[in-house]
Design a protein around this motif. Structure first.
Motif, PDB file in Angstrom:
ATOM      1  N   THR A 293       2.855   5.619   4.825  1.00 38.44           N
ATOM      2  CA  THR A 293       2.517   4.224   5.111  1.00 38.44           C
ATOM      3  C   THR A 293       2.892   3.305   3.946  1.00 38.44           C
ATOM      4  OG1 THR A 293       0.216   4.684   4.450  1.00 38.44           O
ATOM      5  CG2 THR A 293       0.726   4.738   6.806  1.00 38.44           C
ATOM      6  N   ARG A 294       2.737   3.791   2.713  1.00 40.26           N
ATOM      7  CA  ARG A 294       3.130   2.961   1.557  1.00 40.26           C
ATOM      8  C   ARG A 294       4.633   2.704   1.565  1.00 40.26           C
ATOM      9  NH1 ARG A 294      -0.533   6.660  -2.469  1.00 40.26           N
ATOM     10  NH2 ARG A 294      -2.549   5.678  -1.981  1.00 40.26           N
ATOM     11  N   ALA A 295       5.412   3.754   1.857  1.00 40.37           N
ATOM     12  CA  ALA A 295       6.873   3.608   1.892  1.00 40.37           C
ATOM     13  C   ALA A 295       7.297   2.679   3.032  1.00 40.37           C
ATOM     14  CB  ALA A 295       7.525   4.980   2.043  1.00 40.37           C
ATOM     15  N   LEU A 296       6.644   2.800   4.191  1.00 35.63           N
ATOM     16  CA  LEU A 296       7.001   1.948   5.329  1.00 35.63           C
ATOM     17  C   LEU A 296       6.666   0.485   5.060  1.00 35.63           C
ATOM     18  CD1 LEU A 296       5.818   4.222   8.288  1.00 35.63           C
ATOM     19  CD2 LEU A 296       8.171   3.746   7.581  1.00 35.63           C
ATOM     20  N   ALA A 297       5.540   0.242   4.405  1.00 37.51           N
ATOM     21  CA  ALA A 297       5.160  -1.142   4.075  1.00 37.51           C
ATOM     22  C   ALA A 297       6.195  -1.772   3.147  1.00 37.51           C
ATOM     23  CB  ALA A 297       3.775  -1.167   3.437  1.00 37.51           C
ATOM     24  N   ARG A 298       6.682  -0.990   2.174  1.00 37.02           N
ATOM     25  CA  ARG A 298       7.711  -1.511   1.262  1.00 37.02           C
ATOM     26  C   ARG A 298       9.023  -1.752   2.006  1.00 37.02           C
ATOM     27  NH1 ARG A 298       5.601   2.573  -2.183  1.00 37.02           N
ATOM     28  NH2 ARG A 298       7.319   3.950  -1.605  1.00 37.02           N
ATOM     29  N   GLU A 299       9.399  -0.811   2.873  1.00 41.86           N
ATOM     30  CA  GLU A 299      10.701  -0.887   3.537  1.00 41.86           C
ATOM     31  C   GLU A 299      10.769  -2.024   4.552  1.00 41.86           C
ATOM     32  OE1 GLU A 299      13.543   1.860   6.445  1.00 41.86           O
ATOM     33  OE2 GLU A 299      11.820   2.764   5.441  1.00 41.86           O
ATOM     34  N   TYR A 300       9.711  -2.185   5.342  1.00 46.90           N
ATOM     35  CA  TYR A 300       9.774  -3.137   6.454  1.00 46.90           C
ATOM     36  C   TYR A 300       9.212  -4.517   6.094  1.00 46.90           C
ATOM     37  CZ  TYR A 300      11.243   0.437   9.759  1.00 46.90           C
ATOM     38  OH  TYR A 300      11.952   1.395  10.428  1.00 46.90           O
ATOM     39  N   ASP A 301       8.466  -4.597   5.012  1.00 43.10           N
ATOM     40  CA  ASP A 301       7.887  -5.876   4.587  1.00 43.10           C
ATOM     41  C   ASP A 301       7.196  -6.588   5.747  1.00 43.10           C
ATOM     42  OD1 ASP A 301       7.230  -7.880   2.789  1.00 43.10           O
ATOM     43  OD2 ASP A 301       9.048  -9.034   3.202  1.00 43.10           O
ATOM     44  N   CYS A 302       6.387  -5.826   6.473  1.00 42.60           N
ATOM     45  CA  CYS A 302       5.629  -6.351   7.612  1.00 42.60           C
ATOM     46  C   CYS A 302       4.161  -6.016   7.362  1.00 42.60           C
ATOM     47  CB  CYS A 302       6.115  -5.694   8.909  1.00 42.60           C
ATOM     48  SG  CYS A 302       5.135  -6.102  10.373  1.00 42.60           S
ATOM     49  N   PRO A 303       3.229  -6.935   7.581  1.00 42.89           N
ATOM     50  CA  PRO A 303       1.824  -6.671   7.219  1.00 42.89           C
ATOM     51  C   PRO A 303       1.047  -5.828   8.228  1.00 42.89           C
ATOM     52  CG  PRO A 303       2.036  -8.889   8.103  1.00 42.89           C
ATOM     53  CD  PRO A 303       3.427  -8.327   8.041  1.00 42.89           C
TER      54      PRO A 303
END
Length: 611
Positions: A293-303
């Motif tokens: 989830t941390r990697a996905l938050a960084r990659e997609y920049d979606c809250p």
């Protein structure tokens, strides 16, 4: 004006869901009608129900959508067998007759079953969705987000076991997949099997057992069983597993790694070792999911994050994702397992295939997950009379007052109200309730009402407006899918002697002002109750708060161990008579155990196969 019927079936947790112009009309699991837990058969009863809820016949349905693609699944079975031959012959030999008789010709089987409901059904309106797309659609489309990253995690669909999708408006695309045999769900199921619980139903027991142990074997898991990258992608070391080619989840190398054989549930006690194993796989699972989830938050920049798939029912991990704050908001499909695939298949066809626009709803589009059958007073009275029950019909105010009386007297109350919940959790529609302030309530409910293991925790239902006063949480959790700690202000610190206790000995230590729902690590699986979606349940808890100062009740599902949650007033009465439930409230009918004919009591302790 279009109706779409979604179906999940023939693996586990069969269900049917009906939508009308994109709005969810009804959804239900077959087990609630058939009384067979995790019923995997074609959901005849559930289909009949959702059609009747809408007042239509199958002829009025524009499309019927099945939640996965059997040919792709068969391809996986063949390729896996060829890759592991000849070791997998026994497994292959057992699977083949079922595939050749039923699953490979699934379209024919579905058409035959649907023709029993509507003889003129042609099969032309039958469609197939991919398994993980159904999961992703079930998570994104009903969510309160205009756009979101969508993470699905389960055992296995066709090939995929983990997917990442991006949803925007009515568009949903899967961007990444991890494929079988690498599966976080199967890793957890392997430990479910190893600790002596039933795969595909006992995983939540492992989660409930984990707080009694220490994660001593987490490093062993991460160093030997699963290779996890920084972004959360992973591979399982197949040298320790047996599920690709055998009839068990793990092999001798797995047992040798941890130093003990597979626990036999009939003869072997749960020991501190098993509690430590449970704590370890839970900690390892959380590590993988949080990296992801941390990697996905960084990659997609979606809250926003949406989740579905069986692993998304791991409410301890979900609570940690929320507190981690990589994503500002998360929403989890309440029927996150295969049953929810029926809903996702229907919504995916409407928005994905038919390109219909989507309207984001405040809260979400699930209507509190109250999507099953309801019964009016006349129907309730007729079923109870047929069962031989003795009851009073009261008005709403008196029903709530009498129920609060019973709860305040520390009685176990069967509470059957409104529409049945969709998904594995009872949310105040088909629930057994108790007073959370009672130090003995957890043990009494487990042993005398539910007939299940004493370590199993109970959940609190709390008024949404008071949740942050009692728990370390100020967030909507209507579907009981987030774990949070009880508030510091109501905790009771353990003495030095109590702190030295190990394992199951911790169970009898009073940890808070609401001990019946406080787990041994001060956590609780919180359900926030909202006036908009369940006004009667909200009114009951509010009346309990007026009486006691406590806006919380114990809420556990209305069933015994091994039984599906009750589906009808008759089911409720039978369970009431076969258990230690002392008061039953069905709609506006009020029943006391002492008023009933004792000859109607069944032995519920041995009625159902243990789960």
């Amino acid at each position: 004006m279009s109706y779409i019927l979604g179906i999940s079936a023939l693996y586990h947790d069969s269900a049917a869901a009906l939508i009308h112009d994109g709005e969810i009309v009804a959804a239900a699991q077959e087990e609630r009608f058939s009384r067979r837990k995790h019923d995997s058969r074609f959901p005849q009863n559930a289909v009949h129900y959702v059609l009747s809820e809408a007042g239509i016949t199958l002829a009025d349905v524009a499309s019927v959508v099945f939640y996965d693609k059997p040919f792709l699944k068969f391809e996986r079975l063949l390729e896996t067998y060829l890759a592991t031959a000849p070791r997998g012959f026994n497994s292959f030999r057992k699977a083949m007759p079922v595939w050749l008789r039923e699953k490979l010709f699934l379209k024919d089987l579905l058409v035959r079953e649907l023709r029993q409901i509507e003889s003129g059904f042609s099969g032309e309106q039958l469609m197939f969705s991919e398994h993980h797309f159904s999961h992703a659609a079930s998570a994104f489309y009903p969510s309160p987000f205009e756009e979101a990253v969508v993470l699905t995690l389960d055992g296995v669909g066709e090939w995929a076991t983990t997917t990442v999708a991006m949803g925007k408006g009515s568009d949903l695309r899967i961007d990444k997949e991890i494929h079988f045999p690498h599966s976080l769900g199967l890793l957890y199921s392997a430990f479910t099997y190893y600790t002596g619980f039933k795969v595909n139903s006992g995983e939540y027991k492992v989660m409930g057992l984990a707080p009694y142990g220490e994660p001593k074997y987490k490093a062993t898991i991460l160093e030997n069983l699963i290779d996890v990258k920084e972004d959360g992608s992973y591979k399982l070391n197949q040298a320790y597993f047996n599920y690709t080619h055998g009839l068990t989840m793990t092999n001798q190398a797995f047992a040798d790694l941890f130093g003990q054989p597979v626990r036999k549930p009939e003869t072997d006690d749960l020991t501190q070792f098993h509690m430590d194993i449970a704590a370890s796989v839970q900690a390892a699972t959380e590590e993988v999911v949080l990296r992801m989830t941390r990697a996905l938050a960084r990659e997609y920049d979606c809250p926003n994050l949406c989740m579905a798939g069986g692993v998304a029912l791991n409410c301890v991990a979900n609570g940690k994702i929320l507190r981690d704050s990589a994503f500002k908001d998360i929403w989890i499909q309440p029927a996150a397992g295969d049953a929810g695939g029926a809903l996702g298949a229907a919504l995916g066809a409407w928005h994905g295939e038919m390109k219909k626009p989507r309207t984001v709803q405040r809260g979400d589009a699930m209507k509190g997950a109250y999507l099953g059958p309801s019964f009016d007073t006349q129907e309730v009275a007729a079923q109870l009379e047929k069962a031989g029950a003795r009851f009073e019909i009261l008005d709403d105010d008196e029903i709530i007052a009498r129920t609060v009386d019973a709860l305040s007297e520390e009685k176990a109350v069967g509470w059957f109200q409104g529409r049945m919940e969709f998904g594995p959790r009872a949310l105040g529609g088909r629930s057994i309730l108790g007073d959370p302030r009672s130090p003995s309530m957890q043990k009494v409910l487990n042993l005398k009402v539910k007939y299940r293991e004493s370590f199993r925790p109970f959940a609190p239902s709390v008024l949404r407006e008071h949740v942050s006063d009692w728990f370390e949480l100020d967030y909507d959790s209507p579907y009981m899918l987030l774990v949070a700690d009880v508030h510091e202000s109501i905790r009771q610190q353990m003495s030095d002697e109590e702190s030295r206790l190990f394992g199951i000995e911790k169970l009898n230590v009073k940890r808070s002002d609401i001990p019946a729902i406080t787990h041994v690590d001060y956590s609780a699986r919180v359900q926030t109750v909202h006036q908009e979606t369940n006004p009667k349940y909200h009114a009951l808890i509010d009346a309990f708060r007026d009486r006691t100062g406590c806006p919380v009740v114990v809420n556990t599902s209305f069933n015994v161990r091994g039984e599906p949650i009750v589906g009808s007033p008759e089911d409720a009465f039978r369970c009431f008579m076969g258990t230690g439930i002392e008061v039953l409230v069905v709609g506006n009918a009020f029943l006391r155990k002492e008023d009933q004919n004792p000859d109607l009591a069944e032995n519920y302790e041995e009625k159902y196969e243990l789960d």
